[in-house]
Design an enzyme around this catalytic site. Structure first.
Site, PDB file in Angstrom:
ATOM      1  CG  ASP A 284       0.080  -5.593  -0.268  1.00  0.00           C
ATOM      2  OD1 ASP A 284      -0.424  -4.660   0.480  1.00  0.00           O
ATOM      3  OD2 ASP A 284      -2.073  -5.528  -0.808  1.00  0.00           O
TER       4      ASP A 284
ATOM      5  CE1 TYR B 278      -9.265   1.852   8.336  1.00  0.00           C
ATOM      6  CE2 TYR B 278      -9.459   4.638   8.416  1.00  0.00           C
ATOM      7  CZ  TYR B 278      -8.385   3.528   8.052  1.00  0.00           C
ATOM      8  OH  TYR B 278      -7.523   4.174   8.099  1.00  0.00           O
TER       9      TYR B 278
ATOM     10  N   GLY C 185       0.900  -1.179   0.339  1.00  0.00           N
ATOM     11  CA  GLY C 185       0.057  -0.291  -0.018  1.00  0.00           C
ATOM     12  C   GLY C 185       1.103   1.684   0.303  1.00  0.00           C
TER      13      GLY C 185
END
Ligand code: UDP
Length: 316
Positions: free
Chosen positions: A32, A146, A11
């Protein structure tokens, strides 16, 4: 040679950490699932002997042979558009993923650093935000997936620290920008820069009077490194305290790019925080850290990256 696992290593922030720790002489294992990360961010590291990549979703059982000294947990979608596109994955990586990673930390007796976020403060009623503020989060709004998953990740980290005596650190990361931010993830920095470079309208959401404080990536990486190597085990805010509203930020981008794009106004997304600014007194005190790259300098470096990307795309 210290050995480190970085989840979410492909990321934006994760890939800069891979670079940083390889340069420091670490062996780095990057994990990832490439949901929002990209191999483009790490392909320059593939030739390095001390770098390896494992494509895996961290919500599944993680097996890494051999010892690990450090585990950095950076896996998660991290932009408001991603929470809309991947709400379940966002919830799962913060909750189930953090659980799996903490299990690995316990097994390896590694030092752990959790990438938490200013989103744990929600739409804050205390300004600027200090670490002892508990936040104002809407659990059932679009950003709740989130915010709540990260709040759970913090709770789980502290539970493992207290109960299993794990060696843990928590970085509360505020808005960060720089090269390798994803085009099209909706984040304001790549959105405005690309709009300005292409001569398109800059899309300011709401009246643009909501504020953010933007930290350049190299400052953030240094802050994370100092936290990892410090003895302070509570949450620490990392970010740049220079606050500005989004409308002024748009004007700044126009000025720095010399673009003749216009500013247009679009509806404000639900639960978009009205203000955000880190109080970094704690980081200054315990990490002797504060950002050094100015907004103007950081934007210039980021612009060069996006100009290059656009050029390569045109050549395709
Ligand atoms: N924003 C905007 N135009 C865009 C993208 C974002 O005005 O094209 C605003 C957004 O509403 C928010 C701020 O910029 O107030 C920062 O948005 P971003 O998605 O980068 O991150 P956030 O801080 O909200 O997580």
């Amino acid at each position: 040679m210290p050995r480190m696992l970085i989840t979410g290593g492909a990321g934006f922030i994760g890939s800069h950490l891979c670079n940083f720790f390889i340069e420091k002489g670490f062996e780095v294992i990057c994990m990832d699932n490439l949901l929002t990360g990209s191999l483009d961010n790490i392909e320059h590291l593939f030739g390095q002997e001390r770098f390896s990549f494992i494509k895996q979703d961290v919500t599944n059982f993680i097996h890494i042979p051999g010892e690990l000294d450090f585990i950095l947990h950076f896996a998660s979608p991290a932009s408001p558009i991603d929470y809309l596109d991947f709400p379940i994955q966002t919830l799962k990586v913060g909750s189930l993923g953090t659980h799996k990673v903490l299990g690995l930390v316990k097994e390896k007796k590694a030092r752990f650093l959790l990438a938490s976020t200013s989103e744990v403060y929600g739409d804050p009623l205390v300004h600027p935000q200090r670490e002892d503020y508990w936040g104002n989060v809407n659990p059932i709004g679009p950003r709740g997936v989130y915010d709540e998953a990260t709040r759970l990740a913090e709770a789980m980290t502290l539970a493992y620290q207290r109960f299993h005596k794990l060696d843990t650190r928590i970085a509360r990361i505020f808005n960060t920008f720089g090269p390798r931010m994803r085009r099209g993830d909706g984040r304001v920095v790549p959105a405005f820069i690309l709009q300005a470079l292409r001569g398109e309208d800059l899309t300011v959401f709401g009246d643009g009077l909501q504020t953010r404080s933007f930290c350049y990536i190299s400052d953030m990486v240094e802050g994370i490194y100092r936290l990892l190597t410090s003895e302070y085990t509570g949450p620490v805010n990392l970010g740049n305290p220079r606050e500005m509203n989004i409308l002024d930020f748009g004007k700044k981008i126009l000025q720095l790019t010399g673009s003749s794009s216009r500013i247009v106004f679009k509806p404000l997304p639900e639960d978009d925080p009205q203000v955000r600014q880190p109080d970094i007194s704690l980081a200054k005190k315990v990490l002797k850290w504060e950002p050094t790259v100015s907004l103007e300098e950081g934007i210039k470096l980021t612009l060069e990256y996006f100009q290059q990307k656009l050029k390569l795309k045109q050549e395709d």
